[in-house]
Design a protein around this motif. Structure first.
Motif, PDB file in Angstrom:
ATOM      1  N   HIS A 134     -13.359  24.956 -19.307  1.00  0.00           N
ATOM      2  CA  HIS A 134     -13.501  23.528 -19.566  1.00  0.00           C
ATOM      3  C   HIS A 134     -14.181  23.161 -20.882  1.00  0.00           C
ATOM      4  O   HIS A 134     -14.432  21.985 -21.130  1.00  0.00           O
ATOM      5  CB  HIS A 134     -14.229  22.873 -18.391  1.00  0.00           C
ATOM      6  CG  HIS A 134     -13.542  23.123 -17.084  1.00  0.00           C
ATOM      7  ND1 HIS A 134     -12.270  22.660 -16.801  1.00  0.00           N
ATOM      8  CD2 HIS A 134     -13.926  23.834 -15.982  1.00  0.00           C
ATOM      9  CE1 HIS A 134     -11.913  23.058 -15.587  1.00  0.00           C
ATOM     10  NE2 HIS A 134     -12.898  23.768 -15.078  1.00  0.00           N
ATOM     11  N   TYR A 135     -14.477  24.146 -21.727  1.00  0.00           N
ATOM     12  CA  TYR A 135     -14.942  23.831 -23.086  1.00  0.00           C
ATOM     13  C   TYR A 135     -14.851  25.095 -23.937  1.00  0.00           C
ATOM     14  O   TYR A 135     -14.666  26.204 -23.421  1.00  0.00           O
ATOM     15  CB  TYR A 135     -16.375  23.287 -23.084  1.00  0.00           C
ATOM     16  CG  TYR A 135     -17.458  24.334 -22.908  1.00  0.00           C
ATOM     17  CD1 TYR A 135     -18.163  24.837 -24.002  1.00  0.00           C
ATOM     18  CD2 TYR A 135     -17.796  24.810 -21.642  1.00  0.00           C
ATOM     19  CE1 TYR A 135     -19.154  25.781 -23.841  1.00  0.00           C
ATOM     20  CE2 TYR A 135     -18.788  25.752 -21.471  1.00  0.00           C
ATOM     21  CZ  TYR A 135     -19.468  26.238 -22.584  1.00  0.00           C
ATOM     22  OH  TYR A 135     -20.445  27.183 -22.417  1.00  0.00           O
ATOM     23  N   THR A 185     -10.088  19.686 -21.497  1.00  0.00           N
ATOM     24  CA  THR A 185     -10.304  19.934 -22.928  1.00  0.00           C
ATOM     25  C   THR A 185      -9.240  19.258 -23.788  1.00  0.00           C
ATOM     26  O   THR A 185      -9.143  19.530 -24.979  1.00  0.00           O
ATOM     27  CB  THR A 185     -10.302  21.443 -23.238  1.00  0.00           C
ATOM     28  OG1 THR A 185      -9.027  21.996 -22.896  1.00  0.00           O
ATOM     29  CG2 THR A 185     -11.389  22.155 -22.458  1.00  0.00           C
ATOM     30  N   GLN A 224     -10.513  22.713 -33.186  1.00  0.00           N
ATOM     31  CA  GLN A 224     -11.176  23.925 -32.696  1.00  0.00           C
ATOM     32  C   GLN A 224     -10.854  25.131 -33.574  1.00  0.00           C
ATOM     33  O   GLN A 224     -11.730  25.967 -33.836  1.00  0.00           O
ATOM     34  CB  GLN A 224     -10.773  24.188 -31.247  1.00  0.00           C
ATOM     35  CG  GLN A 224     -11.461  23.280 -30.251  1.00  0.00           C
ATOM     36  CD  GLN A 224     -12.955  23.494 -30.198  1.00  0.00           C
ATOM     37  OE1 GLN A 224     -13.434  24.623 -30.254  1.00  0.00           O
ATOM     38  NE2 GLN A 224     -13.707  22.408 -30.105  1.00  0.00           N
TER      39      GLN A 224
END
Length: 312
Positions: A69-70, A100, A111
């Motif tokens: 989740h991250y 995300t 990212q």
């Protein structure tokens, strides 16, 4: 069919006959690309810094942090400053769950520019994962998040979504790893065909025999295309996630061949071995099953290094 406890007992028996010093030597230089340390939405027995410190103490070369989740990628420079060990590498990446951003190329772009080394397709919020969770498999999360749409990489006609194509182009541009996540094997075939056509070179499949509906023939065919097939130590060693016998580990590795196999711990959860201990047990189990020292080093050190772009 053996129970999980019988599998664990057999694994313990086999590992007991392996020289501890030999296992320790093979652990030195290993890279674990599947570390579930914290913080996380799920309980973890150690945080990212503790996971790195334990790996350094064992002489490992690096770890890659995974959370559903991250992404920990933006925090790697901070941890590098705290740890200050130029011989040890830390990596992370982004899982494309709804939490995300899902199939959002803007999030992926950001990212990657912050150092992400691996883009996973959806895991906990993949349509295939949700179906598996309905069957009460070990893919079930032990934390209750908001109900999430089931994610698939294809449209109703079976074509790869345009947003996924944009993400694949970004993965190719930055030359990072693309993982199949928890997609169904049919989706993975479609995805990896598209990925290869767009120039992606670093392709990874995680625990193909668990929850992804692979056959041995599927594993062999992906390996022929140069895909690295990662087996999760957690599913074979003395872990509460054990679902396979030692003999099945041997079969799963041999389906891809050592040259296209890797081993990641998939550990960090509470009431389980630590990632380092899981890797140590996996090394011992592989040796007990007849894999050579060179075979084991290929799977725990050389192939992971190649994936993240480190020299052998």
């Amino acid at each position: 069919m053996a129970t999980s406890e019988q599998n664990r007992e057999e694994a313990r028996r086999l590992m007991a006959g392996v020289d501890e010093d030999l296992a320790a030597r093979l652990l030195r230089g290993a890279i674990d690309l599947h570390v579930h340390s914290g913080p996380s939405t799920m309980p973890r027995q150690l945080d990212h810094l503790q996971a790195a410190e334990e790996a350094i103490a064992a002489g490992m070369r690096g770890v890659l942090f995974k959370d559903h989740h991250y992404s920990a990628a933006p925090f790697i420079p901070l941890m590098e400053r705290l740890i200050a060990n130029p011989d040890f590498s830390m990596f992370s990446g982004l899982v494309l769950n709804n939490s995300t951003g899902g199939f959002n190329p803007y999030v992926v772009d950001a990212q990657l520019k912050m150092g992400a080394k691996l883009i996973w397709m959806p895991t906990a919020q993949a349509a295939n994962h949700i179906r598996s969770s309905h069957r009460k498999s070990r893919l079930v999360s032990n934390v209750q998040l908001m109900a999430s749409p089931a994610l698939t990489v294809v449209d109703e006609l079976g074509n790869i979504l345009d947003s996924v194509k944009q993400i694949l182009d970004k993965v190719a541009e930055f030359d990072v790893i693309l993982s199949s996540g928890h997609l169904h094997v049919w989706e993975i075939w479609k995805l990896f065909d598209e990925a290869r056509s767009r120039g992606i070179k670093r392709l990874l499949i995680n625990h193909p025999m668990y929850g992804l509906h692979f056959t041995y023939a599927d594993i062999a065919d992906f390996a022929k295309l140069g895909v690295i097939v990662e087996q999760s130590a957690a599913m074979y060693v003395d872990s509460r996630f054990n679902v396979y016998s030692p003999q099945e580990l041997k079969e799963h590795i041999e389906a891809a061949g050592v040259a296209n196999s890797s081993i990641g711990s998939d550990l960090g959860q509470v009431d389980n071995p630590t990632p380092v201990e899981g890797m140590r047990q996996a090394i011992k189990l592989c040796l007990a099953l007849g894999f050579s020292e060179a075979d084991v080093r290929t799977m725990v050190a050389d192939n992971p290094a190649r994936l993240v772009g480190l020299a052998p």
